[in-house]
Design a protein around this motif. Structure first.
Motif, mmCIF file in Angstrom:
data_model
loop_
_atom_site.group_PDB
_atom_site.id
_atom_site.type_symbol
_atom_site.label_atom_id
_atom_site.label_comp_id
_atom_site.label_asym_id
_atom_site.label_seq_id
_atom_site.Cartn_x
_atom_site.Cartn_y
_atom_site.Cartn_z
ATOM 1 N N ALA A 85 0.830 -1.210 0.000
ATOM 2 C CA ALA A 85 0.000 0.000 0.000
ATOM 3 C C ALA A 85 0.863 1.258 0.000
ATOM 4 O O ALA A 85 0.503 2.273 -0.615
ATOM 5 N N GLY A 86 2.003 1.198 0.678
ATOM 6 C CA GLY A 86 2.882 2.357 0.725
ATOM 7 C C GLY A 86 3.675 2.572 -0.546
ATOM 8 O O GLY A 86 4.315 3.626 -0.695
ATOM 9 N N ALA A 87 3.660 1.593 -1.461
ATOM 10 C CA ALA A 87 4.452 1.712 -2.682
ATOM 11 C C ALA A 87 3.607 2.050 -3.906
ATOM 12 O O ALA A 87 4.162 2.343 -4.959
ATOM 13 N N THR A 88 2.272 1.990 -3.813
ATOM 14 C CA THR A 88 1.405 2.267 -4.953
ATOM 15 C C THR A 88 0.835 3.684 -4.859
ATOM 16 O O THR A 88 0.880 4.327 -3.807
ATOM 17 N N HIS A 89 0.266 4.147 -5.985
ATOM 18 C CA HIS A 89 -0.304 5.495 -5.998
ATOM 19 C C HIS A 89 -1.563 5.576 -5.133
ATOM 20 O O HIS A 89 -1.785 6.574 -4.452
ATOM 21 N N TRP A 90 -2.380 4.539 -5.193
ATOM 22 C CA TRP A 90 -3.641 4.537 -4.459
ATOM 23 C C TRP A 90 -3.745 3.267 -3.626
ATOM 24 O O TRP A 90 -3.260 2.207 -4.025
ATOM 25 N N HIS A 91 -4.409 3.410 -2.484
ATOM 26 C CA HIS A 91 -4.724 2.243 -1.646
ATOM 27 C C HIS A 91 -6.215 2.258 -1.332
ATOM 28 O O HIS A 91 -6.771 3.303 -0.933
ATOM 29 N N LEU A 92 -6.853 1.095 -1.494
ATOM 30 C CA LEU A 92 -8.283 0.956 -1.252
ATOM 31 C C LEU A 92 -8.517 -0.018 -0.107
ATOM 32 O O LEU A 92 -7.900 -1.093 -0.081
ATOM 33 N N PRO A 93 -9.392 0.325 0.841
ATOM 34 C CA PRO A 93 -9.663 -0.608 1.941
ATOM 35 C C PRO A 93 -10.514 -1.777 1.462
ATOM 36 O O PRO A 93 -11.560 -1.594 0.835
ATOM 37 N N LEU A 94 -10.055 -2.965 1.752
ATOM 38 C CA LEU A 94 -10.746 -4.191 1.360
ATOM 39 C C LEU A 94 -11.594 -4.693 2.523
ATOM 40 O O LEU A 94 -11.175 -4.631 3.687
ATOM 41 N N ALA A 95 -12.777 -5.180 2.222
ATOM 42 C CA ALA A 95 -13.647 -5.721 3.270
ATOM 43 C C ALA A 95 -13.134 -7.082 3.722
ATOM 44 O O ALA A 95 -12.588 -7.864 2.945
ATOM 45 N N HIS A 96 -13.322 -7.362 5.009
ATOM 46 C CA HIS A 96 -12.972 -8.663 5.580
ATOM 47 C C HIS A 96 -13.956 -9.720 5.084
ATOM 48 O O HIS A 96 -15.087 -9.409 4.676
ATOM 49 N N GLU A 97 -13.531 -10.990 5.127
ATOM 50 C CA GLU A 97 -14.417 -12.059 4.657
ATOM 51 C C GLU A 97 -15.672 -12.202 5.520
ATOM 52 O O GLU A 97 -16.662 -12.780 5.061
ATOM 53 N N LEU A 98 -15.655 -11.683 6.741
ATOM 54 C CA LEU A 98 -16.861 -11.691 7.568
ATOM 55 C C LEU A 98 -17.724 -10.458 7.331
ATOM 56 O O LEU A 98 -18.748 -10.282 7.994
ATOM 57 N N GLU A 99 -17.324 -9.616 6.360
ATOM 58 C CA GLU A 99 -18.073 -8.396 6.053
ATOM 59 C C GLU A 99 -18.619 -8.369 4.639
ATOM 60 O O GLU A 99 -19.237 -7.381 4.252
ATOM 61 N N LEU B 179 -16.926 -2.604 8.736
ATOM 62 C CA LEU B 179 -16.668 -1.728 9.878
ATOM 63 C C LEU B 179 -15.984 -0.434 9.471
ATOM 64 O O LEU B 179 -16.196 0.614 10.075
ATOM 65 N N TYR B 180 -15.128 -0.511 8.444
ATOM 66 C CA TYR B 180 -14.310 0.638 8.085
ATOM 67 C C TYR B 180 -14.565 1.092 6.645
ATOM 68 O O TYR B 180 -13.684 1.687 6.021
ATOM 69 N N GLY B 181 -15.746 0.792 6.105
ATOM 70 C CA GLY B 181 -16.094 1.295 4.785
ATOM 71 C C GLY B 181 -15.403 0.585 3.635
ATOM 72 O O GLY B 181 -15.340 1.123 2.521
ATOM 73 N N GLY B 182 -14.873 -0.621 3.860
ATOM 74 C CA GLY B 182 -14.205 -1.341 2.786
ATOM 75 C C GLY B 182 -15.188 -1.929 1.788
ATOM 76 O O GLY B 182 -16.395 -2.033 2.038
#
Length: 935
Positions: free
Chosen positions: A403-417, A439-442
C-alpha cells in the motif's frame, strides 16, 4: 493521468462525516438476508447467539466455518461439520480471524500517496483516464495481480475482464504456493495436476520434507483422517518422516530422520530404486541410509496402502519422483485439475510481472488482496520496480508495505463483512456471507474488480448470486437458502482425473555443500506473514519451539557449537549481497549443517502489533529457490537477544515419564489403565459433592494431539483471555488458560517427543482451595473448581499451591485501562463474549471447563423440559483430530466413562493424589525394530 487535487475543506469535512456515519452503522447486520445455521428464531433475543455458515480462506483455499454472532457482533468462529476442509474443527488462523475483523489498524479509508485521505469517488475519477487508455488498446499495459483465486465469482470476473481486454495479463503471487508440486506433476504426467492424498487409506506413510500435520489449508482434513485411522490398532501402520528440523509431523512420526536438505534427493532416489527405478543413488549418511532401507521395506510390503509425500519446498523433479513412487505403490492419491484458474486463462507468475515492470510495459497495475512488496523473492526487487508502473492501485485489509508503494490504496472488506464464494482443495465450493456491514467502509474484491472493469456499480451480493443463478434451477431462492444454510454447495467437488503412468524424471545434480543450508518455512502462527498484526497469534506459542513474539534461526547443538554460537546470539545471515539479522535458537532434531527460519516476521508496516518483530526471511529468498537456500553465510555479531518462550525444552528421562506416558503399539495389550490416585492415603474426605446430578470431566488423548494450538486460541477467543505482550512474557507471565506442553524422552539427536494439552485439572482434592483466605477458589455441586473473581484479593496462594501451574494472575488491568498496544481499542471490545466476565486487575483466572456453555445447555434443557444434552467446550470444538472429550461422569453411557477405562488412561502426576477430573490417554507409537526406535 490527470493531476490529482487536494480535497477542499468542504470535501474533507464531508469525508469526515461520512466516515463517522459508516462507523456508527458498522456493527449491524447487512441489508441482505442471512440464513442462520440451525433454525431462524422468530425474533432475535438480546444476548442469544446466532450461527451463520460461511467460509474463511487460507492461502486462497476455503475452510468452512460457523460464525457466531451476538446482538449483531461476531464473537467466535467454529468449524462447519459439513465442509470437507474443516469437518467441524478449526485451526489457529480461523479462530484468530475474528480478531482480524476488529483490528483497529485495518484500513479505514481510500488514500492517495501524495494527498493522503481521499474518497471512493476520487479514486473512480483518477481511474477513469488510465482505464480508458488500456481499453482503447485492448488491455495492453494492464496488469492484474492477485493472490490465489479459488472464488468462482472472482474467477468469472477475471475471465470476463481478460476477454474484454485480451492484451491484459493476470498474475498470481502466493508466497507459500504449490508451484513446485504442480510443475512436478507436469514433469510426471505432462500436465499440471493437484494431488489429494488420503491418509485414511494409507497405513505406511513416508514424508520427505513434508509437514502435512503442520500449518496449511489441508491440516484439518489430513490430520483427522490420519488420526482416525490410527485409532484402529489393526490399521495403525507406521509414519516415517525425514526433515531438516523438527515439525509437528516429525513429532508424531514412528521413525524420524534429521536430514540435510541436500540429501532429500538421495533418500527419494533410494526409495525409487527399491521399487525398480534405474537411478543413480547418491551416497547418504549412515543413519539416513538405514532409514531409507527400513522405509522402503515397509512401503513395498503395503502396496495399495502406502504413500510417499514430498514437501512443497523441494524442487519439481523430486515431486515428479514422488508421483512415480506413488504410482508403483498404487498409493491412495486422487488427482484433480487445478481449479484456481479463470476459465481458460491460467495466471502468469510474479517474475513475469517484474520483468514487464522493468522494461516499462505496465501502464496500469492493480494489486488485489496480496502484499508482493513484502513477500516477493528478494532478487526480483519488486519494491523498486513497482514504481515504474504509470498508475498503480492496491486493495488490501491493511495499509501494508505494498500500500505504501502504490499510488492509491483501497480498503478491502474482511471475509466476515462481504459476500463471496470459495473452493476447498478438493474443489468443493462454499458461499461466503457477511455477518456485519463493513466496519471501516471497505469494499469486497468483487466490487473493486467491477470498478476496475468499469462495470456499472453492483453490490457484491448480486455479483455472487449471478455466478450461481443457473446452478439453482427453477427454485433458485430455495437452492440459495439451502446453500447458505449448509455452508456447502452440493456436488461441487472437482471430478477425479486419471493421470496415467508417471514418467521417471532425471534428478538434479547435487550442488556442492558450502555454507549453511537454510530452509524457509511457513510460520505455524503467522503463516506467510499476513497475520503479523494479530496479537493472539503473535502470543501463541509455536508448537515445537514454544517461541512467541518473534522467530529465530534454529540450529542443532552440534552446529551451534561448531560455529561458536549459543542460544540468544544475534547473527547476520548473508547471501548474494543481501543480509538480515536473526536470533539463534538451539533446538533438538535439527540436521547438522542446516538451519530453519520461519517466514512472516520483520515487517516494517504490519501495524501496532506486528511491526519490527523478528527477522524477514523473504529478504534472502530468490525466485529460483524461494524456500531452500544453499550457501548462506553466518556471521556472529557482538550482541545478544532473548528468544521468548512459554516453555523450556527439557529432556529428563525419569521425570518425563512420570509426566507424559508413551506406549509402543506392541505393548498395548499388556497396558492397564491408571487411576487418579484415589487409592493413596489422604487426610481429606473422599469427594462426594456432585450434588447437582452432574460430574463434569475431560479426557485428552495425547496420541491424537498434533500440537496445532487451535484449542489454545479457541479458549482465548471464547473466554476473553487477554494478551500481555512480549515484555510480560519475558518476565515469565502469560495469561493462556490452556497450554500444549512438549515432552521429549529422547536425545537432541534422536527426538522422541509428544504433545500434552494442559488446562485446569479441576481436582477433587484441589490444593488451591484450602489455602485461599477469602474462599475465592471453591468447588461447586458438579465437581468444577471455580474461581470467584469478585472475592479474589490477589494473594496468589492458590497459584503457589497448584502443582500443574495452570492459574494466571492479572498483574495489569488488560481490560481496564492497561491493555497491551491496541488491544484496548473499542473495536476489540466488540469481540468479547458477553457470557464471560471480563476480569479486572489483581485477580486469579483459569480454565472453567467453559462453564458458560454448561449453563446455556442447562437453561435450554430446563426450558424444553428435557435432560441436559452433551456440552462441548471451546477447546473440544476446535480440535481437528478430536483429541479432547468432555462429558458427564454421572451418566452411565457417557463416552467419558468409557475413556477412563481405556488401557492408555492415566492422570497427570497422580502420585500427588489431587484426583483430577482432567485425565489423559497415553501416546502411541509403532517403532520399527530394525531402527531400534526413532532415529
Amino acid at each position: 493521468m490527470p493531476p490529482l487535487s487536494t480535497p477542499s475543506r468542504r470535501e474533507a469535512l464531508g469525508l469526515l462525516s461520512a466516515g463517522i456515519a459508516a462507523g456508527l452503522g458498522a456493527c449491524s447486520k447487512p441489508s441482505e438476508e442471512l440464513v442462520p445455521y440451525v433454525v431462524q428464531p422468530e425474533q432475535l433475543l438480546p444476548g442469544v447467539p446466532a450461527r451463520y455458515a460461511t467460509a474463511l480462506s487460507l492461502g486462497g483455499w476455503a475452510r468452512g466455518v460457523h460464525a457466531i454472532a451476538v446482538d449483531g457482533r461476531p464473537i467466535k468462529i467454529e468449524g462447519n461439520p459439513q465442509h470437507p476442509a474443516s469437518l467441524g474443527a478449526t485451526d489457529v488462523f480461523a479462530e484468530a480471524a475474528i480478531l482480524d475483523l476488529y483490528d483497529p489498524d485495518r484500513s479505514r479509508t481510500v488514500t492517495e500517496r501524495v494527498s493522503g485521505i481521499a474518497s471512493w469517488d476520487m479514486v473512480e475519477r483518477a481511474l477513469a483516464a488510465p482505464l480508458a487508455q488500456v481499453r482503447r488498446e485492448k488491455g495492453r499495459g494492464l496488469r492484474l495481480l492477485t493472490g490465489r483465486v479459488t472464488s468462482p465469482t472472482l474467477a468469472r470476473q477475471i475471465a470476463a475482464l481478460l476477454q474484454a481486454m485480451p492484451e491484459a495479463v493476470w498474475h498470481v503471487h502466493e508466497p507459500l504456493d504449490d508451484a513446485a508440486a504442480l510443475r512436478g506433476a507436469d514433469l510426471a504426467f505432462g500436465r499440471p495436476l493437484r494431488a489429494l492424498p488420503d491418509p485414511g487409506r494409507a497405513e505406511i506413510i513416508c514424508c520427505v520434507g513434508a509437514d502435512t500435520l503442520g500449518p496449511g489449508p489441508d491440516q484439518i482434513r489430513f490430520g483427522r483422517a490420519f488420526i482416525d485411522r490410527r485409532q484402529d490398532p489393526v490399521r495403525f501402520g507406521r509414519l516415517y518422516v525425514a526433515e531438516t528440523a523438527l515439525t509437528q509431523t516429525g513429532i508424531k512420526a514412528d521413525a524420524r530422520c534429521a536430514l540435510h536438505p541436500a540429501d532429500h534427493a538421495g533418500l527419494l532416489a533410494a526409495l525409487a530404486s527399491s521399487l525398480g527405478a534405474n537411478l543413480l543413488v547418491p551416497d547418504l549418511p549412515p543413519e539416513a541410509a538405514r532409514f531409507a532401507t527400513a522405509a522402503a521395506a515397509d512401503l513395498r510390503g503395503a502396496e495399495g496402502r502406502a504413500l510417499v509425500l514430498v514437501g512443497d519446498a523441494l524442487p519439481p523433479e523430486l515431486h515428479a519422483l514422488g508421483h512415480w513412487i506413488n504410482g508403483r505403490l498404487k498409493a491412495p492419491v486422487t488427482y484433480v485439475a487445478p481449479h484456481d484458474v479463470a476459465g481458460d486463462h491460467a495466471p502468469a507468475d510474479l517474475a513475469t510481472l517484474a520483468a514487464d515492470l522493468d522494461r516499462g510495459g505496465v501502464s496500469c497495475l492493480a494489486i488485489l488482496g496480496c502484499n508482493p512488496v513484502q513477500t516477493a523473492p528478494a532478487d526480483l526487487a519488486f519494491a523498486d520496480k513497482i514504481g515504474r508502473a504509470g498508475f498503480s492501485v492496491h486493495a488490501g485489509l491493511h495499509g501494508d508495505e505494498t500500500a505504501g508503494a502504490t499510488h492509491w490504496h483501497l480498503p478491502l472488506a474482511h471475509e466476515l463483512e462481504c459476500w463471496s464464494d470459495l473452493r476447498a482443495l478438493d474443489g468443493t465450493a462454499s458461499l461466503v456471507q457477511p455477518l456485519v456491514r463493513p466496519l471501516y467502509g471497505g469494499r469486497s474484491a468483487h466490487e473493486i474488480l467491477s470498478l476496475l472493469a468499469s462495470a456499472p456499480a453492483t453490490a457484491g451480493y448480486d455479483i455472487v448470486r449471478a455466478t450461481w443463478h443457473d446452478r439453482g434451477g427453477d427454485d433458485f431462492e430455495g437452492w440459495w437458502r439451502k446453500a447458505l444454510h449448509d455452508g456447502v454447495i452440493p456436488d461441487s467437488a472437482a471430478a477425479p482425473v486419471d493421470p496415467g503412468e508417471a514418467r521417471l524424471p532425471a534428478l538434479p545434480l547435487r550442488p556442492p555443500v558450502t555454507g549453511l543450508a537454510v530452509e524457509m518455512r511457513p510460520d505455524p502462527c503467522l503463516y506467510d506473514g499476513r497475520y503479523a498484526n494479530n496479537a493472539w497469534l503473535q502470543e501463541c506459542p509455536k508448537p515445537v519451539s514454544k517461541q512467541v513474539w518473534g522467530n529465530a534461526l534454529a540450529l542443532s547443538a552440534r552446529e551451534a557449537a561448531r560455529r561458536s554460537l549459543a542460544a540468544g546470539d544475534v547473527v547476520r545471515l548473508g547471501m548474494d549481497g543481501r543480509a538480515i539479522e536473526a536470533l539463534v535458537s538451539v533446538e533438538s532434531g535439527v540436521a547438522d549443517g542446516a538451519g530453519v527460519l520461519t517466514l512472516g516476521y520483520g515487517r516494517p508496516r504490519a501495524g501496532a502489533i506486528g511491526s519490527g518483530i523478528g527477522a524477514d526471511g523473504y529478504r534472502l529468498a530468490t525466485a529460483a529457490a524461494p524456500r531452500l537456500l544453499a550457501g548462506v553465510d553466518v556471521e556472529k555479531l557482538d550482541r545478544t537477544g532473548e528468544v521468548l518462550r512459554t516453555q523450556n525444552y527439557t529432556q529428563i528421562e525419569g521425570e518425563t515419564r512420570k509426566l507424559f506416558r508413551q506406549i509402543a503399539l506392541a505393548d498395548l495389550p499388556q497396558a492397564k489403565p491408571k487411576g487418579i490416585g484415589a487409592e493413596q492415603p489422604t487426610l481429606l474426605e473422599p469427594w462426594t459433592g456432585d450434588a447437582d446430578g452432574h460430574a463434569w470431566a475431560m479426557v485428552i488423548d495425547t496420541h491424537a494431539c498434533i500440537g496445532c494450538n487451535a484449542c489454545v486460541v479457541a479458549c482465548q477467543s471464547e473466554n476473553n483471555v487477554p494478551v500481555v505482550g512480549p515484555e510480560e512474557i519475558a518476565r515469565g507471565r502469560m495469561m493462556h488458560w490452556l497450554r500444549v506442553d512438549l515432552y521429549d524422552s529422547g536425545t537432541p539427536e534422536a527426538v522422541h517427543a509428544g504433545f500434552q494439552p494442559v488446562p485446569c485439572m479441576h481436582c477433587e482434592h484441589a490444593p488451591c482451595e484450602p489455602v485461599c483466605p477469602v474462599a475465592a477458589s471453591v468447588h461447586d455441586g458438579e465437581g468444577l473448581n471455580l474461581q470467584v473473581y469478585n472475592r479474589c484479593v490477589g494473594t496468589r496462594f492458590c497459584e503457589a499451591n497448584c502443582p500443574y501451574k495452570v492459574r494466571r494472575f492479572n498483574f495489569f488491568g488488560y481490560a481496564d485501562g492497561q491493555p497491551y498496544a491496541t488491544m484496548g481499542a473499542e473495536s476489540i471490545k466488540a469481540q468479547h463474549n458477553p457470557n464471560v466476565t471480563v476480569r479486572a486487575r489483581g485477580v486469579m483466572e483459569k480454565c472453567t471447563y467453559c462453564i458458560q456453555r454448561i449453563a446455556n445447555e442447562r437453561q435450554d434443557s430446563e426450558r424444553d423440559g428435557r435432560p441436559m444434552g452433551p456440552v462441548a467446550t471451546a477447546c473440544q470444538s476446535a480440535c481437528p483430530t478430536r483429541a479432547i472429550t468432555f462429558g458427564d461422569l454421572a451418566k452411565p453411557d457417557s463416552p467419558i466413562r468409557r475413556l477412563r477405562q481405556d488401557p492408555r488412561h492415566y492422570a497427570l502426576m497422580e502420585e500427588l493424589n489431587t484426583r483430577p477430573r482432567t485425565t489423559y490417554l497415553a501416546d502411541l507409537h509403532a517403532p520399527n525394530p530394525d531402527l531400534g526406535g526413532r532415529t
